[in-house]
Structure formats: structure tokens, C-alpha cells
Design a protein around this motif. Sequence first.
Motif, mmCIF file in Angstrom:
data_model
loop_
_atom_site.group_PDB
_atom_site.id
_atom_site.type_symbol
_atom_site.label_atom_id
_atom_site.label_comp_id
_atom_site.label_asym_id
_atom_site.label_seq_id
_atom_site.Cartn_x
_atom_site.Cartn_y
_atom_site.Cartn_z
ATOM 1 N N LEU A 1 14.734 -2.526 10.866
ATOM 2 C CA LEU A 1 13.570 -3.050 10.166
ATOM 3 C C LEU A 1 13.492 -2.383 8.791
ATOM 4 C CD1 LEU A 1 10.904 -2.988 13.054
ATOM 5 C CD2 LEU A 1 12.024 -5.004 12.092
ATOM 6 N N PRO A 2 12.931 -3.053 7.766
ATOM 7 C CA PRO A 2 12.382 -4.399 7.812
ATOM 8 C C PRO A 2 13.450 -5.475 7.918
ATOM 9 C CG PRO A 2 12.350 -3.578 5.567
ATOM 10 C CD PRO A 2 12.795 -2.438 6.427
ATOM 11 N N GLU A 3 13.025 -6.649 8.426
ATOM 12 C CA GLU A 3 13.986 -7.741 8.576
ATOM 13 C C GLU A 3 14.309 -8.379 7.233
ATOM 14 O OE1 GLU A 3 12.782 -10.774 11.292
ATOM 15 O OE2 GLU A 3 14.691 -11.842 11.191
ATOM 16 N N SER A 4 13.294 -8.493 6.355
ATOM 17 C CA SER A 4 13.514 -9.068 5.027
ATOM 18 C C SER A 4 12.470 -8.559 4.062
ATOM 19 C CB SER A 4 13.446 -10.596 5.103
ATOM 20 O OG SER A 4 12.176 -11.019 5.550
ATOM 21 N N SER B 1 9.220 -10.119 14.123
ATOM 22 C CA SER B 1 10.328 -9.276 13.682
ATOM 23 C C SER B 1 10.385 -7.980 14.480
ATOM 24 C CB SER B 1 10.187 -8.964 12.189
ATOM 25 O OG SER B 1 10.375 -10.115 11.406
ATOM 26 N N TYR C 1 8.431 -8.360 7.682
ATOM 27 C CA TYR C 1 9.026 -9.663 7.390
ATOM 28 C C TYR C 1 8.499 -10.133 6.038
ATOM 29 C CZ TYR C 1 10.562 -14.506 7.851
ATOM 30 O OH TYR C 1 11.152 -15.721 7.635
ATOM 31 N N GLN C 2 9.439 -10.329 5.100
ATOM 32 C CA GLN C 2 9.048 -10.614 3.715
ATOM 33 C C GLN C 2 8.079 -9.538 3.247
ATOM 34 O OE1 GLN C 2 7.707 -14.692 3.442
ATOM 35 N NE2 GLN C 2 9.771 -15.520 3.745
ATOM 36 N N THR C 3 8.579 -8.300 3.229
ATOM 37 C CA THR C 3 7.772 -7.125 2.901
ATOM 38 C C THR C 3 7.002 -7.314 1.599
ATOM 39 O OG1 THR C 3 9.398 -5.725 4.014
ATOM 40 C CG2 THR C 3 7.887 -4.638 2.494
ATOM 41 N N THR D 1 4.501 -13.419 11.827
ATOM 42 C CA THR D 1 5.945 -13.290 11.592
ATOM 43 C C THR D 1 6.387 -11.836 11.618
ATOM 44 O OG1 THR D 1 5.424 -13.437 9.229
ATOM 45 C CG2 THR D 1 6.193 -15.452 10.311
ATOM 46 N N ASP D 2 5.513 -10.917 11.210
ATOM 47 C CA ASP D 2 5.848 -9.492 11.288
ATOM 48 C C ASP D 2 5.922 -9.046 12.742
ATOM 49 O OD1 ASP D 2 3.788 -9.562 8.601
ATOM 50 O OD2 ASP D 2 5.781 -8.720 8.354
#
Length: 300
Positions: free
Chosen positions: A297-300, A285, A272-274, A281-282
Motif C-alpha cells: 500500500l498505497p495501491e495508487s 484496497s 487508493y488515489q492518494t 475504494t480505500d
Amino acid sequence: MDFILGNNPAGYSYLLGYSNKYPTRIHHRAANPDKQAMKYTLYGALVGGASDTSGSITDAVDSYAQTEMALDYNACFTVACAGLYSAFGGDTTTAQAIIDAAPEIKSDFDFGDATVTPDPVECKVTVSVVDEKTGEYIPGAEVLMETEAEAIVWNTSDENPKTIVACTSIDENVSYQALIRNIPDGYIEAAGNNYYVKFSEDSTTAEIVIKLQKIEETTPEPTTKPDDNIVWGDANCDGQVLVNDVVLVMSYALNPVNAGVTPEGIRNADVYQTGDGLAVTDAASIQKFLTKIINSLPES
């Protein structure tokens, strides 16, 4: 519960002192000071047990995942026993016979001279952050080093390299880890870094060199060239994405020093927000991926 108490293919009870077959080479300093068969039976303690449905374990001190007793699963086992007692009742007649026959449980039992005065020792590790190509020390990196007593955090602008006393007693089964928490602009972590050190009677000094790679102008952003070898969400690096990975990321978010997540695991689970590091938050996700709320994945 039956499986834990010996109703498994190997016939092993993971509750020490229960049945005629339970681990004896346990990972416990007081009960097994000689690191062979335990000198004092630690009645009622639950060890980690088997890692699969065979029920078999490696009965050895070094196999701590199977022969060590930890507070978390012993607490859960006690709660489960209380629930079964509440639902079905029971008595302690059998247990009382064991207690009466066990010298370790007697209040006047003499354990002998348990005083051990180890020779004074200082195990030191020198940590540095350098440029992978030039070997020059890099300022502006924030580093965390776990020690026997505490976790030490410093910035390489203040001290680089930094020498730290990691421990004052030697246990060859214990490793100490460094983590780089913040990387200066213009750099990324280089491949092949080793963040772990161990000490022995013959080796009481160690070095951790954290190498950073300078980002050239022609270097594409990491997000434009995904790494095909990354198993996104695989925090424990077992090649799968399971609920275990969610639990491990949550543990890391609460206590990064003791969670035991490797640099590869941190990279895999940063979904999440790599690029911003591991956080709850990871874990969320990964959980959404497992429950099919998101498809990849990743989500973002």
C-alpha cells in the motif's frame, strides 16, 4: 457466548444482572445518574466488555468502551441467543425468577422525580481557517463541524471565522470535531492541528484554528517524497493493518462525522488515489492487501 456470560479468566459477565459478578459503574445516564454504582440494574443489557482475552474490564463510567451498552452488539447478542435457542431449545424459568425479584422491571415501579431542568447554556466554538505563517484567514475551504443537533457545513469564502453553538447541555465526556473537507488550491494541511473540543461548567467557549501551509514552488509533490512514518492502511492508528481498519474506513465513508477517524487515520487509510480523501475504494484496497491480492500500500 460462554466468555461473554462469565466463563473467562476474570469471571466477569458482561450481561448486566447475570451471575454474581458484572459491571456496576456503567456508562448509562438513566441507570446510573450518579455516575457511581448504577442505581437501577439494567437487566439484560450487554456492555462492551473486555478489550483482550484476560476478561478483565475497567469498571468505571468513563471507561465507556467497556461499560457502555450499544445497539449494535446488543442486537447481535439477541440474534445469537435466538440462534442458540432455535438449535438447542431452552426455557425462561431462571429468568422469570430474576424478573419477579427485580423492582426495576415492575410496571408500577416508582423511579421518583426524574425531572431534571438543567440551567440554560450555550457552548460555542469558533472555527477559523488560517495561513500557518501569516495568520491570515483563507477563503475557499469547506469545513464541517459536528454539533449536538446536526453537522454544519460552510465555505470560508462566506464566513471565516464562524461561531457555532455546539451544544446546549454539558457532558464533559463528549467531544466535538471539525473536519476540513476541501482545501483551496495551493495549500495543504499544516502539522499539529487539533480538531477536537470539549466543554465544562467552567469553560463554555472554545476555538478551533485550522492551519494550512502554502505550497511553495520549490515544494515537491507529496507523492515524490513518501512519509516513512505513515503506516499505510492503519485507519485506527494502532500501528497495524487489520480488518478493523477496513470496517473503520467503511464507517467513515457512510458517516464521516461519527466514525471517529483522526486526521492521522485519514492520512494513513487514503491508499487508493492518494490525496482524494477516504472512500469505500480505500477500504477495498486495504482488503486486497490483507488477502494478498496486492503486495503493498498505497495501491495508487
